[in-house]
Design a protein around this motif. Structure first.
Motif, short mmCIF file in Angstrom:
data_model
loop_
_atom_site.label_atom_id
_atom_site.label_comp_id
_atom_site.label_asym_id
_atom_site.label_seq_id
_atom_site.Cartn_x
_atom_site.Cartn_y
_atom_site.Cartn_z
N UNK A 244 20.61 62.71 12.59
CA UNK A 244 21.52 61.59 12.32
C UNK A 244 22.75 61.66 13.21
N UNK A 245 23.41 60.53 13.40
CA UNK A 245 24.65 60.48 14.17
C UNK A 245 25.78 61.01 13.29
N UNK A 246 26.57 61.96 13.82
CA UNK A 246 27.68 62.51 13.04
C UNK A 246 29.04 62.01 13.53
N UNK A 247 29.09 61.49 14.76
CA UNK A 247 30.35 60.95 15.28
C UNK A 247 30.04 60.06 16.47
N UNK A 248 30.81 58.97 16.60
CA UNK A 248 30.68 58.15 17.80
C UNK A 248 32.03 57.52 18.13
N UNK A 249 32.13 57.01 19.35
CA UNK A 249 33.36 56.38 19.81
C UNK A 249 33.43 56.40 21.32
N UNK A 250 34.56 55.97 21.87
CA UNK A 250 34.76 56.00 23.31
C UNK A 250 34.81 57.46 23.79
N UNK A 251 34.26 57.70 24.96
CA UNK A 251 34.11 59.06 25.45
C UNK A 251 35.46 59.80 25.47
N UNK A 252 36.47 59.17 26.06
CA UNK A 252 37.77 59.84 26.17
C UNK A 252 38.36 60.17 24.81
N UNK A 253 38.20 59.28 23.84
CA UNK A 253 38.74 59.53 22.49
C UNK A 253 38.02 60.67 21.80
N UNK A 254 36.69 60.64 21.84
CA UNK A 254 35.90 61.66 21.14
C UNK A 254 36.14 63.04 21.74
N UNK A 255 36.16 63.14 23.07
CA UNK A 255 36.32 64.46 23.70
C UNK A 255 37.76 64.97 23.60
N UNK A 256 38.73 64.07 23.54
CA UNK A 256 40.12 64.50 23.42
C UNK A 256 40.49 64.82 21.97
N UNK A 257 39.94 64.05 21.02
CA UNK A 257 40.28 64.26 19.60
C UNK A 257 39.01 64.19 18.76
N UNK A 258 38.17 65.22 18.80
CA UNK A 258 36.95 65.20 17.98
C UNK A 258 37.30 65.19 16.50
N UNK A 259 36.56 64.38 15.73
CA UNK A 259 36.82 64.27 14.30
C UNK A 259 35.76 64.95 13.46
N UNK A 260 34.67 65.38 14.05
CA UNK A 260 33.64 66.11 13.31
C UNK A 260 33.62 67.56 13.78
N UNK A 329 35.61 54.01 16.26
CA UNK A 329 35.35 55.41 15.92
C UNK A 329 34.72 55.50 14.55
N UNK A 330 33.66 56.31 14.42
CA UNK A 330 32.99 56.57 13.15
C UNK A 330 32.71 58.06 13.05
N UNK A 331 32.73 58.59 11.84
CA UNK A 331 32.46 60.01 11.63
C UNK A 331 31.72 60.20 10.32
N UNK A 332 30.80 61.16 10.31
CA UNK A 332 30.04 61.49 9.11
C UNK A 332 30.55 62.83 8.57
N UNK A 333 31.73 62.79 7.96
CA UNK A 333 32.35 64.01 7.42
C UNK A 333 33.28 63.62 6.29
N UNK A 334 33.16 64.32 5.16
CA UNK A 334 34.00 64.02 4.00
C UNK A 334 35.40 64.61 4.14
N UNK A 335 35.58 65.56 5.06
CA UNK A 335 36.87 66.26 5.18
C UNK A 335 37.49 66.08 6.56
N UNK A 336 37.14 64.99 7.25
CA UNK A 336 37.61 64.85 8.63
C UNK A 336 39.13 64.77 8.72
N UNK A 337 39.81 64.30 7.67
CA UNK A 337 41.27 64.22 7.70
C UNK A 337 41.92 65.57 7.40
N UNK A 338 41.16 66.51 6.84
CA UNK A 338 41.75 67.78 6.40
C UNK A 338 41.60 68.90 7.41
#
Length: 724
Positions: A244-260, A329-338
């Protein structure tokens, strides 16, 4: 779940050329259905480039096969839909493929598995427009010729008349890309298209893909485990784990600030070309991807995640959630903010290798030539026998506890030198001193056990170097007994178990056969076997090139740990300069059998450079939005060792070539610092005036959306001297 997936795919701008909604794919086996993909949702707009990344076994290729409907007899779509150009992909895969024609084309990892060895390149290319466009054979042949020119293949008529085995790996891959484009696809799927290529050839192919995308307006789905390539080629990225997909978004955003946590873990596994192992040690992701039938409820990544919470992360499937204030930006994580871990270096710095003045291996003026067998009148008239100069005048030293890396493209002579060192080939001239023993003319059959034990090798492909009929424990124990490290059966078994502990494999693996292990586990067994005889020097020939980034990081750290513990000298052969930067104390750069530059790692990665070293550094893929590279793409193919250039071997591809000098006279050796030598005709002042190839900017911000175009991703490129 399907509603949330639809919101995810339809939430970004642009009309969807490809829409995948809550896709689930299973394969039927004797023990029941195996769920390879459990709920993937993706949207690719017209003209966009999307990267799909993740470790082996996460389901990336299964998604590609679902799009192409190449399942085989036992695969099926269990749930979800795939829409291409507003048309549902038919349940009847054969009908869809027949009706699709040129809508979608795919480029596979291994070009030789795509090309028919019994047909010429011209015949295979012409078949495509005949089938897709229904044109006659002569018109199809003309189109094939034009497309080979478009993919920048030289001597097109020769290539058309050649069989696949007569082309280099880079040429084969360009032919496969041309074949895919001849179908005039709206969507081009690329599944690891550069994995088996040299770094310079890889850079050329990636640049070619970006150029063809601009020229033909083709939409790309680029599947890879190489995050640096995705940063350069793609606009958006989707990170996949456990089906399954766990995170997606623009390349620069995901690589600079990963959320998963998984995305951040992948980024921490990549050596950074501007940092040493002390400044930025690798932190491998613990564990491995679970087999589909063994996955537990809840978050698929939970068993390997340091931030999991029992009773929360392991209870129910985790939905994909849109991030507030972060468009697309989308993320599959219940604690991505923590969780707060980012892709930054560990607080614990790795210790640097100790300096030692003891010379373990001294190579002096080593030549290895292979005679070319010639028959007939021309051979007799020529008189002098022709030779292939695989190694020519190699001179360098390796000190105790030091790691020396030999880098260069395939065909530069790296592995030939390793064969001479191991006694599999005799040197033509020169010396290789291991203590007071000259190995240059001492074949392995004449070496005693002590000499053989002192030199051991880790091979690139662990699949071919382990005996499938013997258990792991038996293969390691045999080396211990053979070299007399231990004779007592109980002590042999205990040492074998300690070696498994050292390479971080469970002791019960001693009873397993190689077929029961993953690629990374097999490579760990190969390392344990190499160190079983207590060697003084270990030759590692591309030991991590075939591994996923997470496994690569673990094996790289493992090599360093064992080297420090056993005080072993390591000769590391590779074309991956990121790994070399991380591992090596000194580097030798080879081209066409000769040394172009040698020095410490810091000297090699800083100007002045040999022009070939400069091109190698420019070809390193970097998944970092704060890194800028000068773009230097080499043109032309590596010359044949049987017919090398008369002067400098690099003169036919060098952007700084001085006509009438470089192509006529062998280059002088210019010394810049103690033991830093460059073989080049350019004046010292010219070499000293070179600008760094790789620079780091202080900004920590993500790359703006507008800059995420083909060829200008997270690892940004700037044109420099010698750019194509």
């Amino acid at each position: 779940m399907a509603t949330a997936a639809r919101e995810q795919t339809e939430g970004s701008d642009g009309a969807a050329l490809l829409l995948i909604d809550d896709l689930a794919v299973s394969y039927a086996t004797r023990t029941g259905d195996v769920p390879a993909v459990t709920g993937v949702s993706l949207k690719i707009a017209q003209g966009e480039s999307l990267g799909l990344v993740g470790e082996s076994g996460c389901g990336k290729t299964t998604v590609a096969m679902a799009i192409m409907r190449y399942f085989g007899h036992n695969g099926r779509i269990v749930r979800g839909r795939i829409r291409f150009a507003a048309e549902d992909i038919a349940v009847d895969g054969g009908a869809w493929i027949q009706g699709r024609r040129g809508g979608i084309a795919m480029v596979y990892q291994d070009p030789m598995s795509t090309l028919n060895p019994a047909l010429t390149v011209g015949e295979q290319l012409a078949e495509v427009p005949v089938y897709v466009a229904g044109i006659d054979w002569y018109a199809a042949r003309r189109r094939a010729t034009e497309m080979l020119r478009a993919v920048r293949l030289p001597d097109v008529e020769r290539v058309l008349a050649a069989y696949p085995h007569q082309l280099s790996g880079g040429q084969q891959q360009r032919v496969v890309i041309a074949m895919a484009l001849l179908a005039e696809p709206a969507l081009l799927v690329l599944d690891e298209p550069t994995t088996s290529l040299d770094v310079t050839v890889e850079a050329g192919v990636v640049e070619l893909i970006a150029e063809l995308r601009r020229r033909f307006g083709t939409t790309l789905l680029y599947i890879s485990h190489n995050l640096g390539l995705i940063a350069h080629v793609c606009d958006r990225v989707a990170v996949m784990y456990a089906g399954e997909i766990v995170e997606d978004g623009r390349v620069g955003d995901v690589f600079a600030r990963p959320r998963h946590p998984y995305t951040a873990g992948l980024l921490r596994c990549i050596p950074h070309p501007t940092a040493t192992r002390a400044e930025r040690p690798l932190r491998p992701i613990p564990g491995t991807v679970a087999m589909p039938q063994d996955r537990l409820p809840g978050c698929g990544f939970a068993p390997r995640c340091a931030h999991r919470v029992a009773g929360l992360c392991d209870v129910a499937p985790v939905p994909m959630a849109a991030l507030p204030r972060e468009a697309g930006r989308h993320v599959r994580c219940l604690r991505w903010q923590e969780w707060s871990e980012m892709t930054r270096p560990s607080d614990v710095a790795a210790s640097e290798a100790e300096e030692s003045e003891e010379i373990m291996l001294a190579v002096e003026s080593l030549d290895k030539f292979y005679p070319i067998e010639e028959r007939g009148v021309l051979a007799r008239l020529r008189g002098k026998r022709r030779v292939v100069k695989a190694n020519q005048d190699l001179t360098f030293r390796i000190r105790r506890k030091q790691t020396l890396a030999i880098v260069g493209e395939s065909g530069c002579g790296k592995s030939t030198f390793a064969k001479v060192l191991m006694g599999l080939e005799d040197a033509t001239e020169g010396k290789v001193h291991l203590g007071d023993i000259d190995l240059a003319h001492l074949p392995v059959q004449r070496r005693n056990e002590r000499t053989i034990a002192r030199l051991q090798m880790i091979f690139q492909n662990p699949f071919d170097t382990l005996n499938p009929s013997h258990s792991v424990g038996a293969q390691i124990s045999r080396v211990i007994r053979k070299f007399g490290v231990e004779r007592d059966p109980a002590k042999v078994e205990e040492r074998m178990h300690r070696l498994l502990d050292i390479v971080k494999l469970p002791r019960e693996f001693a009873k397993r056969r190689p077929r029961q292990l993953s690629g990374g586990q097999k490579q760990r067994v190969g390392i344990a076997r190499a160190f079983a005889g207590d060697p003084k020097i270990v030759i590692a020939d591309e030991p991590v090139s075939a591994l996923d980034v997470s496994v690569q990081a673990a094996v790289t750290e493992l090599l360093m740990d064992i080297q420090r513990e056993h005080r072993t000298t390591l000769l590391f052969i590779s074309h991956d300069l990121s790994v070399v930067r991380y591992l090596a104390d000194r580097i030798v750069v080879m081209y066409l059998g000769q040394i172009m530059e040698k020095g410490t790692t810091e000297q090699i990665f800083s100007p002045p450079y040999h022009p070939y070293t400069e091109a190698l550094l420019s070809a390193v893929p970097i998944a970092d939005a704060n890194v800028t590279k000068r773009k230097i793409v080499l043109t032309g193919e590596l010359p044949s060792p049987s017919n090398p250039p008369k002067g400098c071997p690099f003169s036919t591809r060098c952007p700084y070539v001085i006509k009438g000098l470089c192509d006529v006279k062998a280059p002088p050796l210019r010394e810049f610092q103690p033991r830093h030598v460059i073989a080049c005709h350019l004046e010292k002042q010219t070499l000293l005036a070179m600008q760094p190839v790789i620079t780091v900017t202080p900004s920590a911000e993500a790359v703006p959306a507008g800059s995420m175009q083909a060829g200008n991703g997270a690892g940004r490129q700037e044109a420099g001297a010698g750019s194509a």
